[in-house]
Structure formats: C-alpha cells, structure tokens
Design a protein around this motif. Structure first.
Motif, mmCIF file in Angstrom:
data_model
loop_
_atom_site.group_PDB
_atom_site.id
_atom_site.type_symbol
_atom_site.label_atom_id
_atom_site.label_comp_id
_atom_site.label_asym_id
_atom_site.label_seq_id
_atom_site.Cartn_x
_atom_site.Cartn_y
_atom_site.Cartn_z
ATOM 1 N N VAL A 143 0.838 -1.202 0.000
ATOM 2 C CA VAL A 143 0.000 0.000 0.000
ATOM 3 C C VAL A 143 0.872 1.251 0.000
ATOM 4 N N LEU A 144 1.947 1.224 0.779
ATOM 5 C CA LEU A 144 2.844 2.369 0.864
ATOM 6 C C LEU A 144 3.537 2.629 -0.464
ATOM 7 N N LEU A 145 4.003 1.586 -1.118
ATOM 8 C CA LEU A 145 4.685 1.753 -2.401
ATOM 9 C C LEU A 145 3.732 2.330 -3.446
ATOM 10 N N ALA A 146 2.488 1.852 -3.464
ATOM 11 C CA ALA A 146 1.497 2.390 -4.402
ATOM 12 C C ALA A 146 1.239 3.866 -4.121
ATOM 13 N N ALA A 147 1.152 4.234 -2.831
ATOM 14 C CA ALA A 147 0.937 5.635 -2.470
ATOM 15 C C ALA A 147 2.101 6.506 -2.921
ATOM 16 N N LEU A 148 3.325 6.026 -2.732
ATOM 17 C CA LEU A 148 4.513 6.801 -3.105
ATOM 18 C C LEU A 148 4.607 6.974 -4.618
ATOM 19 N N ARG A 149 4.244 5.965 -5.358
ATOM 20 C CA ARG A 149 4.299 6.065 -6.811
ATOM 21 C C ARG A 149 3.243 7.025 -7.356
ATOM 22 N N ARG A 150 2.132 7.147 -6.632
ATOM 23 C CA ARG A 150 1.069 8.057 -7.083
ATOM 24 C C ARG A 150 1.298 9.489 -6.593
ATOM 25 N N TRP A 151 1.692 9.647 -5.323
ATOM 26 C CA TRP A 151 1.730 10.982 -4.724
ATOM 27 C C TRP A 151 3.126 11.475 -4.380
#
Length: 364
Positions: free
Chosen positions: A148-156
């Motif tokens: 979840v954290l990696l997806a958040a970092l890639r988006r935001w």
C-alpha cells in the motif's frame, strides 16, 4: 522609431496586461473549482462543508481528516504548504518517522530513532525510515503495508508516516473531485493497513512491564485490554472510549479519546488558550463565557454563541477545567480528547470517570 519597432511596442504593451488578466482569471477559476471540489467530496463523506471553501475537514470514525493549506517552518523557512493528513486510529508508539528522502529537517521534525534499513526492497529508493526499535518497525511494515505504501509513493511521491498520522504533501490544492477522492482513499488505505499490522506487533519494550496494570484497568472498568500497545478500549456509560500510550519527545504518555452520544450538532471546538492557531481548525471568533478561569484556559468556537454558553454550564466548565489540569484537552461535537497523561493506570481510572461525568453534564 520605425514601423516594426512601433508594432513590437504595441504588441508588448497589449500582451502584458492581457497575460496578467489571464493569470488572474485562471487563478480565480481554479480557486472556485477547488472550493466546489471540497464541498462535493465533503458531502459525499458526510462531513460538514467548509463554507469558506478552503479545506476538507472532519472525522471519519475515530480518525480526523484534513486536506488544505497550512503554514509550516520557522523564520525565513516559513511557507504555505498543501497536504492531506489523516489521524491513525491508534498511535503506533514506535517513534516512527517515514518520509521521502531529501525532505528538509528545517521544515519537518528531526527523527528521534535510529535509521531502519529495508535491504532489497523497492521502498529503500523512495524513503528513509526511523524508529525506536528497528525490529518492531520492520514487523509493522509487513507485506500488505509495504504494498500500500509503495502504491501511495508512486502516485503521490511525498508521503509522510508518523506514530500518529499519515500525510501526503501536494504541489497545489486538488481541483477535481476524482483526485480528491483518490487522495482520501489512499490515506484511509494506508492508515487501515498500519492499524491492522500494528495489532500484531509487540508493545514497545519500555511498556512491556506495564501490561498487567493495563489489564487490571480494563477489568475494573469493564473495558477490553489491547495488549499490543498496551491500552484499553470499549464503552464506558454507553460512550466509546479508549486510552492508548503515545510516544512523545519526552518519552511515553497516554491519551484518552471519549466519544459522545448522539446530540444536536453545535460546531463546538474547544482547545487550550495558550496554543497558537494551527491552521487546521482555527475558524471563527472566540466565544467568551464570562468565567475568568475558563476563558483564560480555553479558546471556544461554535455556530451559536448563546447556545454554546448555555451548553457550557458551570458543572461542565468545572469538569473541563479539572481535566485541563491533567493534560492537553481538545473537545468538539464528536469526542473529547485528552493528551499528555501519566501512564500509571491507577491514576488514569479516576480521570476516565471524570471525563464520563463531564460528558453527562453536557448531556452528550
């Protein structure tokens, strides 16, 4: 001056005011779109609409949500930033600071704990992680949290996680509802993943020996013992309540959250008088009660000043002042929050009873 030079002067003289007018109109149009976006998403989430159109704010269950602009930093580094922040359901108590590499310590707090390495993990390229006990921090960052954290970092890109909140820094206010919904969904997904993972992590080493006394507090008040923190939660006199340790710069303290029963909404917001406005909730005029000790202690805001004065009767004010003497008190329509409390459960029990009696006096 030849004809070509005259034409260039004419074009330049026309372009400058035209460009300025265009930029002004574009900015005003964007501000209107941001305001409409905040309003529409607030209604979708069941939150009160910020009539100024400057923020998305309110509570999603136990979690406080804010999306908007705030002032950060000090002196020449002080500037306006835009971010979304969501409180965690329970403080992690691990001294955690996870942030993008390169964020200035002058704008954001310096890490307290040692650096935690994530060898052979894609996250290592994006963030630096600090915590009191690396083994517990690594246990917290289980595969679900990392995904979840990696997806958040890639988006935001600019994601910050602390013991108490998840935060995403934005280059500018979001003007499209779908973007704002996505931001809120990302904050909630990450906060929920952290909360679920935290329950499987042992308590901080300095608090392990206190588990039995927290168990006794839970048994005494008919509450549920939460061994991971350790803490207690449940219902007291028909109101949701929880007490959880929180890591501070001076060590560990406890915080109390007491939810209220259904009642007429008032827009009430009460916080300590000595605090400077934080940009999150400082909206509207202070309501004076004509009680010197109380007015000196608190800033009070609400929709109807006369009704708020009636609501904060002498017994209520007396109870709030008693709680204020023991910790940092913050109260609104949804809950009473008291932070900075002593960790000794024997001292916490009468405090919980006092908080419940104060809610009774409010008839909330």
């Amino acid at each position: 001056m030849d004809a070509l030079s005259s034409l260039l002067c004419l074009l330049t003289g026309t372009a400058l005011p035209t460009t300025a007018a265009f930029l002004t109109v574009r900015r005003a149009t964007r501000q209107l779109a941001v305001s409409e976006t905040y309003g529409s998403v607030s209604r979708e989430l069941g939150l009160d609409v910020d009539t100024r159109g400057l923020s998305l704010r309110g509570h999603l269950g136990e979690q406080r949500l804010w999306v908007g602009e705030v002032m950060v930093g000090y002196g020449p580094e002080r500037r306006t930033m835009c971010w979304g922040v969501l409180d965690l359901e329970r403080p992690l108590g691990l001294g955690l600071l996870l942030r993008r590499r390169g964020i200035s310590d002058r704008l954001f707090r310096r890490p307290r704990g040692p650096r935690v390495q994530l060898p052979n993990d894609p996250l290592e390229r994006f963030v630096e992680i600090h915590g009191d006990e690396p083994d517990r921090v690594l246990a917290l960052l289980d595969p679900t949290v990392r995904e979840v954290l990696l997806a958040a970092l890639r988006r935001w890109r600019d994601v910050v996680v602390t013991d108490t909140s998840v935060r995403i820094h934005l280059p500018h206010p979001l003007s499209r509802p779908e973007e704002l919904r996505e931001l809120v969904m990302t904050l909630r997904s990450l906060a929920n993943a952290l909360h679920t993972s935290r329950r499987a992590v042992p308590p901080p080493t300095p608090l392990v020996s206190r588990a039995e006394s927290w168990q006794r507090l839970a048994d005494s008040l008919g509450l549920q013992f939460e061994p991971a923190f350790p803490g207690v939660a449940g219902e007291l006199d028909g109101r949701p309540i929880r007490v959880t340790p929180i890591r501070s710069a001076d060590g560990y303290a406890a915080e109390l959250r007491l939810g209220f029963r259904e009642h007429r909404r008032t827009g009430l917001r009460l916080r300590p008088q000595e605090e400077a406005p934080d940009g999150y909730w400082s909206v509207g005029q202070d309501i004076q009660l004509g009680d010197t000790a109380f007015d000196r202690a608190f800033v009070v805001k609400g929709w109807d000043p006369d009704y708020v004065r009636e609501l904060l009767s002498p017994p209520v004010r007396q109870g709030l002042l008693a709680l204020h003497a023991l910790g940092r008190l913050d109260l609104d329509d949804l809950r009473l929050h008291l932070g900075g409390l002593a960790l000794d459960p024997a001292r916490l029990e009468p405090l919980l009873v006092q908080a419940s009696r104060t809610a009774d006096a409010l008839e909330w």
